[in-house]
Every structure is written in structure tokens, then in C-alpha cells.
Design a protein around this motif. Structure first.
Motif, PDB file in Angstrom:
ATOM      1  N   ASP A  44       0.829  -1.209   0.000  1.00 25.06           N
ATOM      2  CA  ASP A  44       0.000   0.000   0.000  1.00 25.06           C
ATOM      3  C   ASP A  44       0.867   1.265   0.000  1.00 25.06           C
ATOM      4  O   ASP A  44       0.793   2.122   0.886  1.00 25.06           O
ATOM      5  N   ASN A  74      -3.107  -4.487  -1.087  1.00 27.02           N
ATOM      6  CA  ASN A  74      -4.306  -4.562  -1.917  1.00 27.02           C
ATOM      7  C   ASN A  74      -4.393  -3.396  -2.893  1.00 27.02           C
ATOM      8  O   ASN A  74      -4.979  -3.529  -3.966  1.00 27.02           O
ATOM      9  N   HIS A 141       0.534  -8.506   3.907  1.00 27.42           N
ATOM     10  CA  HIS A 141      -0.164  -7.223   3.966  1.00 27.42           C
ATOM     11  C   HIS A 141      -1.337  -7.238   4.944  1.00 27.42           C
ATOM     12  O   HIS A 141      -1.477  -6.326   5.755  1.00 27.42           O
ATOM     13  N   HIS A 255      -2.351  -2.592   6.626  1.00 30.11           N
ATOM     14  CA  HIS A 255      -3.708  -2.657   6.076  1.00 30.11           C
ATOM     15  C   HIS A 255      -4.852  -2.101   6.917  1.00 30.11           C
ATOM     16  O   HIS A 255      -5.819  -1.609   6.353  1.00 30.11           O
TER      17      HIS A 255
HETATM   18 MN    MN Z   1      -4.345  -2.297   2.581  1.00 34.79          MN
END
Ligand code: MN
Length: 300
Positions: A44, A74, A141, A255
Motif C-alpha cells: 500500500d 491490496n 499485507h 492494512h
Molecule cells: Mn491495505
């Protein structure tokens, strides 16, 4: 040893401040540590902030010169899907509707008319690992699950179109494994209770704080994130089995944009994401191994 740094989301100034605080020096266009320490980025890097290109330049340069390693978040995964054409179905692997564009808007704007530079980063994203296993700890993550990690070891090499078409087919095992690993694990809220999402829609499911030790789970507030007001005092429903971490090796992850002050909630499962975009902190976990023990300090 290693310094694990949480989700940056285009906040390069704060990243540089943190690197300097950790003792890294800017030499020959690259941050490096005089004692040979290495940074691990949990993914990220992009979206939300105003310095996405600067962030990517710092991180990728450090990785190329051996001063850092980086795994996929993500947002990188979503960006790959957004920009990769879906040959069989037409369109792209991720919709180009307003909801998806809005999540990716700052990146799209900052790379406007810099398509070659963006393509170069996109190719780099596709090559990023989905987790790291190091001698004294692991990194992912959003969610570490042994069976998922085994699956990834057997099936994933790069995020090419072939792999993406498996990930984007909800019937395929790849879909569940990649969603859980990069976006975390969710549970249905009881009694018709909902949580508002960022767009103000009511959502009937909620992320699980899988890293909270079993013994510390007294109320739903220690299991759900964010926990709806109506459930904060509720005891855990009998017979429910919320995801937990039962490994013996420490795992670092990002995250979750935690809104409280940085704290180690579980020595075995440590979140590094403290919501830099909305007034929180960019956090590093400084690790050292002394007498075979992993020592961890949060720095921000
Ligand atoms: Mn994330």
C-alpha cells in the motif's frame, strides 16, 4: 536487522522523516543504513496521498539496491487489476466505475501524462511477493493463514493475466486466497446490524481482528474492526469461531488503518498501519535479535 514500515499511501515526506529517524542516510539518491539494516515495506505505497511518485521512487530504488524489500498490498493489486485488460470478458480485471476510480484517483492524477513511468511501476508491482518468510519473522499485507500461504507458494509467481483471471473468478480458490491475504478476513454482523463504509453504504459484514490473542477477546470490540457501537459491550456469541493467529513465529502486517495510538497488541502478530492519511502515524517496527529473542520497538 530489519525495520518494518507500514502503509505509506503516497506520504513521501513522512516516509523520509521516518527513515532519517531510523538512522538511514540519503546517499547517491538512495536511503541506506550505515549498519546494514534493511527496510521491509508491507505494501500500500500508492493512492490517497499527494506524493505517490516520490514514494514509489524511494521504495523501488531501495529495493533495487538491496536496502529494502517490499510485498504487495491490496492497492497495488487493485491497480494491476484496474490497468490490465480482461482478454476473455473485455474491459479490465477491475471495473472502471466511479467507486473504483475514486479509490485510485490520486494515483491516476499524479501519473497523468507520465504513462511510461507508471507502466514501469505497474510491471514492478506484478513481480512483488505476496508475503515474506524471514528467519525470525514473517510479513504479509493483511492476513497470515498457513494454508493460504502454502497455496500461494504452490501457485503464485507473478500477477500475470493468467493468474489474474483465476483471482477474478469467484469460483476459483485463487479468489479467496488473494482476497484474504491482501484484504483480510471478514465476518457477517449479527442481528441485522450494519457498519457504514467510506461511501456511507451500510455493510452487513466487518473485518476481523485476527491478531488479537484468544485470551484477550472478551467483547465483540476485541474481534471486530470497526466494531459497531451496538456490539462494543456484547460478549462473543457462543459457538462462533473468529479467525485467530496460532503460529509461533511473529508476523508483521499493515492494512487496518488503526485509529488508536501505536501499540503492540500481541507480540506474535503486529500491525504497522496507523492511518497516516487521516492524521495518524507512519510507523516502523524496529527489530533486533538478541540472545535468540526477537526484540521489537515501535518508532514513529
Ligand atoms: Mn491495505
Amino acid at each position: 536487522m530489519y525495520d518494518i514500515i507500514g502503509d505509506i499511501h503516497g506520504h513521501a515526506t513522512q516516509l523520509e522523516q521516518l527513515l532519517l529517524k531510523l538512522g538511514y542516510q540519503f546517499i547517491d539518491d538512495c536511503y541506506q543504513h550505515p549498519d546494514g539494516r534493511q527496510v521491509i515495506f508491507v505494501g500500500d505505497l500508492i493512492d490517497r496521498g499527494s506524493q505517490i511518485r516520490e514514494t514509489l521512487h524511494i521504495v523501488k530504488t531501495m529495493c533495487e539496491r538491496g536496502f529494502a524489500q517490499c510485498i504487495m498490498g491490496n492497492h497495488e493489486y487493485n491497480a494491476i487489476c484496474f490497468h490490465t485488460p480482461h482478454i476473455e470478458k473485455g474491459g479490465f480485471f477491475r471495473d472502471h466505475s466511479w467507486k473504483e476510480i475514486k479509490q485510485h484517483l490520486q494515483t491516476l492524477e499524479q501519473f497523468h501524462k507520465k504513462e511510461d513511468e507508471w507502466e514501469m511501476y505497474l510491471e514492478w508491482f506484478k513481480s512483488l511477493p505476496l508475503f515474506l518468510e524471514l528467519p525470525s519473522f514473517n510479513v504479509v499485507h493483511a492476513y497470515w493463514n498457513e494454508a493460504n500461504i502454502e497455496w500461494i507458494k504452490q501457485h503464485y509467481t507473478t500477477m500475470d493475466s493468467t493468474f489474474l483471471s483465476r483471482c477474478c473468478n469467484k469460483e476459483n480458490e485463487a479468489f479467496r486466497v488473494i482476497e484474504e491475504t491482501l484484504k483480510g478476513i471478514e465476518t457477517a454482523l449479527p442481528n441485522g446490524i450494519t457498519n457504514p463504509d467510506k461511501e456511507g453504504n451500510h455493510r452487513g459484514d466487518c473485518r476481523v481482528k485476527w491478531w488479537m490473542p484468544f485470551a484477550d477477546r472478551k467483547t465483540m470490540n476485541e474481534v471486530l474492526i470497526p466494531c459497531p457501537e451496538a456490539l462494543k459491550q456484547s460478549p462473543l456469541p457462543i459457538g462462533t469461531n473468529y479467525a485467530t493467529y496460532d503460529g509461533s513465529k511473529t508476523v508483521f502486517f499493515g492494512h487496518y488503518s488503526l485509529k488508536y495510538a501505536p501499540v503492540i497488541e500481541n507480540q506474535l502478530a503486529i500491525c504497522t498501519d496507523y492511518n497516516i492519511t487521516h492524521g495518524g502515524h507512519l510507523v516502523a517496527c524496529r527489530t533486533d535479535v538478541k540472545n535468540d529473542e526477537l526484540e521489537i520497538e515501535l518508532i514513529y
